[in-house]
Design an enzyme around this catalytic site. Structure first.
Site, PDB file in Angstrom:
ATOM      1  N   HIS A  99       0.884  -1.172   0.000  1.00 12.37           N
ATOM      2  CA  HIS A  99       0.000   0.000   0.000  1.00 12.37           C
ATOM      3  C   HIS A  99       0.918   1.217   0.000  1.00 12.37           C
ATOM      4  O   HIS A  99       2.008   1.165   0.584  1.00 12.37           O
ATOM      5  CB  HIS A  99      -0.826   0.126   1.282  1.00 12.37           C
ATOM      6  CG  HIS A  99      -1.760  -1.000   1.572  1.00 12.37           C
ATOM      7  ND1 HIS A  99      -1.372  -2.153   2.183  1.00 12.37           N
ATOM      8  CD2 HIS A  99      -3.098  -1.106   1.380  1.00 12.37           C
ATOM      9  CE1 HIS A  99      -2.426  -2.941   2.352  1.00 12.37           C
ATOM     10  NE2 HIS A  99      -3.488  -2.342   1.866  1.00 12.37           N
ATOM     11  N   ASP A 102       2.438   1.943   3.332  1.00 10.61           N
ATOM     12  CA  ASP A 102       3.418   0.991   3.894  1.00 10.61           C
ATOM     13  C   ASP A 102       4.835   1.423   3.581  1.00 10.61           C
ATOM     14  O   ASP A 102       5.759   1.119   4.330  1.00 10.61           O
ATOM     15  CB  ASP A 102       3.277  -0.417   3.274  1.00 10.61           C
ATOM     16  CG  ASP A 102       1.880  -0.964   3.334  1.00 10.61           C
ATOM     17  OD1 ASP A 102       1.166  -0.626   4.283  1.00 10.61           O
ATOM     18  OD2 ASP A 102       1.514  -1.730   2.419  1.00 10.61           O
ATOM     19  N   GLU A 230     -10.699  -6.969  -4.725  1.00 10.86           N
ATOM     20  CA  GLU A 230     -10.566  -7.998  -3.680  1.00 10.86           C
ATOM     21  C   GLU A 230     -11.831  -8.027  -2.820  1.00 10.86           C
ATOM     22  O   GLU A 230     -12.109  -7.088  -2.081  1.00 10.86           O
ATOM     23  CB  GLU A 230      -9.342  -7.673  -2.819  1.00 10.86           C
ATOM     24  CG  GLU A 230      -9.117  -8.686  -1.718  1.00 10.86           C
ATOM     25  CD  GLU A 230      -7.870  -8.382  -0.891  1.00 10.86           C
ATOM     26  OE1 GLU A 230      -6.890  -7.824  -1.439  1.00 10.86           O
ATOM     27  OE2 GLU A 230      -7.895  -8.689   0.309  1.00 10.86           O
ATOM     28  N   GLU A 266      -8.795 -13.631  -1.416  1.00 10.26           N
ATOM     29  CA  GLU A 266      -8.083 -13.913  -0.163  1.00 10.26           C
ATOM     30  C   GLU A 266      -8.780 -15.044   0.589  1.00 10.26           C
ATOM     31  O   GLU A 266      -9.999 -15.008   0.804  1.00 10.26           O
ATOM     32  CB  GLU A 266      -8.024 -12.660   0.715  1.00 10.26           C
ATOM     33  CG  GLU A 266      -7.293 -12.969   2.017  1.00 10.26           C
ATOM     34  CD  GLU A 266      -7.139 -11.806   2.968  1.00 10.26           C
ATOM     35  OE1 GLU A 266      -6.802 -10.698   2.533  1.00 10.26           O
ATOM     36  OE2 GLU A 266      -7.343 -12.039   4.175  1.00 10.26           O
ATOM     37  N   HIS A 269     -10.849 -14.052   3.653  1.00  9.41           N
ATOM     38  CA  HIS A 269     -12.095 -13.355   3.320  1.00  9.41           C
ATOM     39  C   HIS A 269     -13.160 -14.359   2.872  1.00  9.41           C
ATOM     40  O   HIS A 269     -14.345 -14.152   3.107  1.00  9.41           O
ATOM     41  CB  HIS A 269     -11.838 -12.312   2.236  1.00  9.41           C
ATOM     42  CG  HIS A 269     -10.890 -11.232   2.674  1.00  9.41           C
ATOM     43  ND1 HIS A 269     -10.505 -10.199   1.863  1.00  9.41           N
ATOM     44  CD2 HIS A 269     -10.247 -11.032   3.854  1.00  9.41           C
ATOM     45  CE1 HIS A 269      -9.667  -9.407   2.518  1.00  9.41           C
ATOM     46  NE2 HIS A 269      -9.494  -9.905   3.727  1.00  9.41           N
ATOM     47  N   ASP A 294      -4.540 -13.800  -2.363  1.00 12.87           N
ATOM     48  CA  ASP A 294      -3.913 -13.453  -1.088  1.00 12.87           C
ATOM     49  C   ASP A 294      -3.884 -14.725  -0.258  1.00 12.87           C
ATOM     50  O   ASP A 294      -4.918 -15.212   0.228  1.00 12.87           O
ATOM     51  CB  ASP A 294      -4.669 -12.322  -0.381  1.00 12.87           C
ATOM     52  CG  ASP A 294      -4.179 -10.947  -0.837  1.00 12.87           C
ATOM     53  OD1 ASP A 294      -3.301 -10.900  -1.727  1.00 12.87           O
ATOM     54  OD2 ASP A 294      -4.658  -9.932  -0.304  1.00 12.87           O
ATOM     55  N   ASP A 307      -5.731 -13.347   9.355  1.00  8.31           N
ATOM     56  CA  ASP A 307      -4.575 -13.249   8.449  1.00  8.31           C
ATOM     57  C   ASP A 307      -3.397 -14.091   8.901  1.00  8.31           C
ATOM     58  O   ASP A 307      -2.274 -13.589   9.056  1.00  8.31           O
ATOM     59  CB  ASP A 307      -4.135 -11.781   8.301  1.00  8.31           C
ATOM     60  CG  ASP A 307      -5.090 -10.947   7.464  1.00  8.31           C
ATOM     61  OD1 ASP A 307      -5.867 -11.526   6.679  1.00  8.31           O
ATOM     62  OD2 ASP A 307      -5.052  -9.711   7.594  1.00  8.31           O
ATOM     63  N   ASP A 337      -0.616 -12.375   2.355  1.00  5.40           N
ATOM     64  CA  ASP A 337      -1.278 -11.335   3.149  1.00  5.40           C
ATOM     65  C   ASP A 337      -1.518 -11.949   4.526  1.00  5.40           C
ATOM     66  O   ASP A 337      -2.640 -12.285   4.899  1.00  5.40           O
ATOM     67  CB  ASP A 337      -2.594 -10.923   2.469  1.00  5.40           C
ATOM     68  CG  ASP A 337      -3.180  -9.670   3.097  1.00  5.40           C
ATOM     69  OD1 ASP A 337      -2.626  -9.217   4.113  1.00  5.40           O
ATOM     70  OD2 ASP A 337      -4.188  -9.158   2.585  1.00  5.40           O
TER      71      ASP A 337
HETATM   72  C1  XLS Z   1      -7.651  -6.405   4.381  1.00 13.63           C
HETATM   73  C2  XLS Z   1      -7.172  -6.664   3.042  1.00 13.63           C
HETATM   74  C3  XLS Z   1      -6.051  -5.775   2.568  1.00 13.63           C
HETATM   75  C4  XLS Z   1      -5.929  -5.823   1.069  1.00 13.63           C
HETATM   76  C5  XLS Z   1      -5.142  -4.712   0.480  1.00 13.63           C
HETATM   77  O1  XLS Z   1      -8.383  -7.176   4.965  1.00 13.63           O
HETATM   78  O2  XLS Z   1      -6.807  -8.006   2.986  1.00 13.63           O
HETATM   79  O3  XLS Z   1      -4.861  -6.092   3.190  1.00 13.63           O
HETATM   80  O4  XLS Z   1      -5.394  -7.032   0.625  1.00 13.63           O
HETATM   81  O5  XLS Z   1      -5.638  -3.479   0.824  1.00 13.63           O
HETATM   82 CA    CA Z   2      -5.927  -9.132   1.286  1.00 12.63          CA
HETATM   83 CA    CA Z   3      -7.331 -10.066   5.296  1.00 14.49          CA
END
Ligand code: XLS
Ligand code: CA
Ligand code: CA
Length: 437
Positions: A99, A102, A230, A266, A269, A294, A307, A337
């Site tokens: 990001h 970051d 995403e 991801e 998610h 991810d 995560d 991630d």
């Molecule tokens: C948050 C997301 C984030 C995205 C990028 O839950 O996973 O990290 O991957 O903004």
């Molecule tokens: Ca993510």
């Molecule tokens: Ca996440």
């Protein structure tokens, strides 16, 4: 300066190795189904979790420190680049994702933030050319700052929409500058808490307008990467607009954006949406929209986004099974991630975590390839659906029979007996492939 002097380059030593700082299953140059493991897997380090996360949670602040951090934010950002590239080189990770916030600190205003970014991007570029490490994707953080309290592009405040667009424009510029292969949109605050104060129709229209502007800007600057959305069902808002793959695909189609975007799936998610990781990948694959992954894991007993590093061989096998059937991820890859736990306070833990994730995906790749080569499930599924190869099935699929014709058929022929779905047998064959590969 060497930041991880305790650790040398991580190499493949094979399944019998007891060296915790070695790969047991990830053998980067080994060829599987015509491609090397590293080409199949395209591992990426997440700049945020690995280099800015210090172990904080809702109940406490940092539990660890990074010895390249100091009170000077720009000096910290610069040293972080060197530490990150040393880490990736030692881990044999060839990609990173970031990001904007970051890599460089926010300034007093947008102009100062952009200046900070330019300074750090120049250092990242030189480390990229020194090491050959590449950028998988960039993104912007349009969720953390207080201005995004009511959303970013979905905010009721149009000046916040403008600021979001400006931030994305800059993040796309620097992603292009770094040769990024994709650009990600995760709608951090694009959702709502209550319909008592929300105009969902206007908010969704505004989200689509922003994405359309991003497509136009991509063309204008000649950015060749893939734009990715995403999905995530909740957190931070109670109801995130990009709930899951099916919701995002429907949204893109409604606004005519389906050819301009793919999805970044991801695992955690998927869990939050009460889907399996494989389900989300499958929905993207059958719609031609699987872009990138991810690679992490959630906790089935917790309702939030933990995560964690992926260590579940069933998940990685079935994920790679979808990815191989998709013909790979194209410009996408497997981005960790994932963050080490609050209690994992040593810097060496970052290595153990990534080794575990890379080995679990490598074994999953191997098993998935064998399952496909042996057509274990493919042959079963083919025979399960064989009635669709009869005249009746063909006529239904071609649209050459209607309700009246089907009624005639049913009256004359009735229904043939169903066959077993054999789920338990198939699950036991899957186990056998996982254990014996
Ligand atoms: C948050 C997301 C984030 C995205 C990028 O839950 O996973 O990290 O991957 O903004
Ligand atoms: Ca993510
Ligand atoms: Ca996440």
């Amino acid at each position: 300066m060497e930041y991880f002097s305790n650790v040398k380059r991580i190499n493949y030593e094979g399944a019998k190795s007891t060296n915790p700082l070695a790969f047991k299953f990830y053998n980067p140059d080994e060829v599987i189904m015509g491609k090397t493991m590293k080409e199949h897997l395209k591992f990426s380090m997440a700049y945020w979790h690995t280099f800015t996360y210090l172990g904080g949670d809702q109940f406490g602040g940092a539990s660890k420190s990074h010895h390249w951090d100091s009170d000077n934010k720009m000096a910290t950002a610069k040293e972080r680049v060197y530490a990150a590239f040393e880490f990736m080189e030692k881990m044999q990770i060839e990609y990173f994702c970031f990001h904007d916030v970051d890599i460089a600190p926010r300034g007093e205003n947008l102009a100062e933030t952009n200046k900070n970014l330019d300074e750090i991007v120049a250092i990242i570029k030189s480390e990229m050319s020194r090491t050959g490490i590449k950028c998988l994707w960039g993104t912007t953080n349009a969720f953390g700052d207080a201005k995004f309290v009511h959303g970013a592009s979905t905010s009721c405040n149009s000046t916040v929409f403008a600021y979001t667009a400006a931030q994305i424009k800059k993040a796309m510029d620097i992603t292009k500058e770094l040769g990024g292969e994709n650009y990600v949109f995760w709608g951090g605050r694009e959702g709502y808490e209550t319909l008592l104060n929300t105009d969902t129709e206007a908010e969704l229209n505004h989200l689509a307008i922003l994405l359309k502007m991003a497509v136009d800007y991509k063309k204008k600057i000649g950015f060749k990467g893939t734009l990715l959305i995403e999905p995530k069902p909740k957190e931070p808002t109670k109801h995130q607009y990009d709930f899951d793959a099916a919701t995002v695909i429907g949204f893109l189609r409604k606004y005519g954006l389906e050819n301009d975007f793919k999805l970044n799936i991801e695992a955690n998610h998927a869990t939050l949406a009460q889907h399996t990781f494989q389900h989300e990948l499958n929905m993207c694959r059958i719609n031609g929209m699987l872009g990138s992954v991810d690679a992490n894991i959630g906790d089935s007993m917790l309702g939030w986004d933990t995560d964690q590093f992926p260590t579940n061989i069933y998940d990685t096998t079935l994920a790679m099974y979808e990815i191989l059937q998709n013909g790979g991820l194209g410009s996408g890859g497997l981005n960790f991630d994932a963050k080490v736990r609050r209690g994992s306070i040593d810097e060496d833990d970052l290595f153990y975590a990534h080794i575990a994730g890379m080995d679990t995906f490598a074994w999953g790749l191997r098993v998935a390839a064998k399952l496909l080569e042996d057509k274990v499930f493919i042959d079963f599924i083919d025979s399960k659906y064989e009635s669709w190869k009869s005249d009746l099935g063909i006529n239904i699929e071609n649209g050459t029979i209607d309700f009246e014709g089907l009624e005639r058929y049913a009256l004359e022929n009735g229904v043939t007996p169903n066959k077993s779905g054999r789920q338990e047998l198939l699950e036991s064959i899957l186990n056998q492939y996982i254990y014996n590969n």
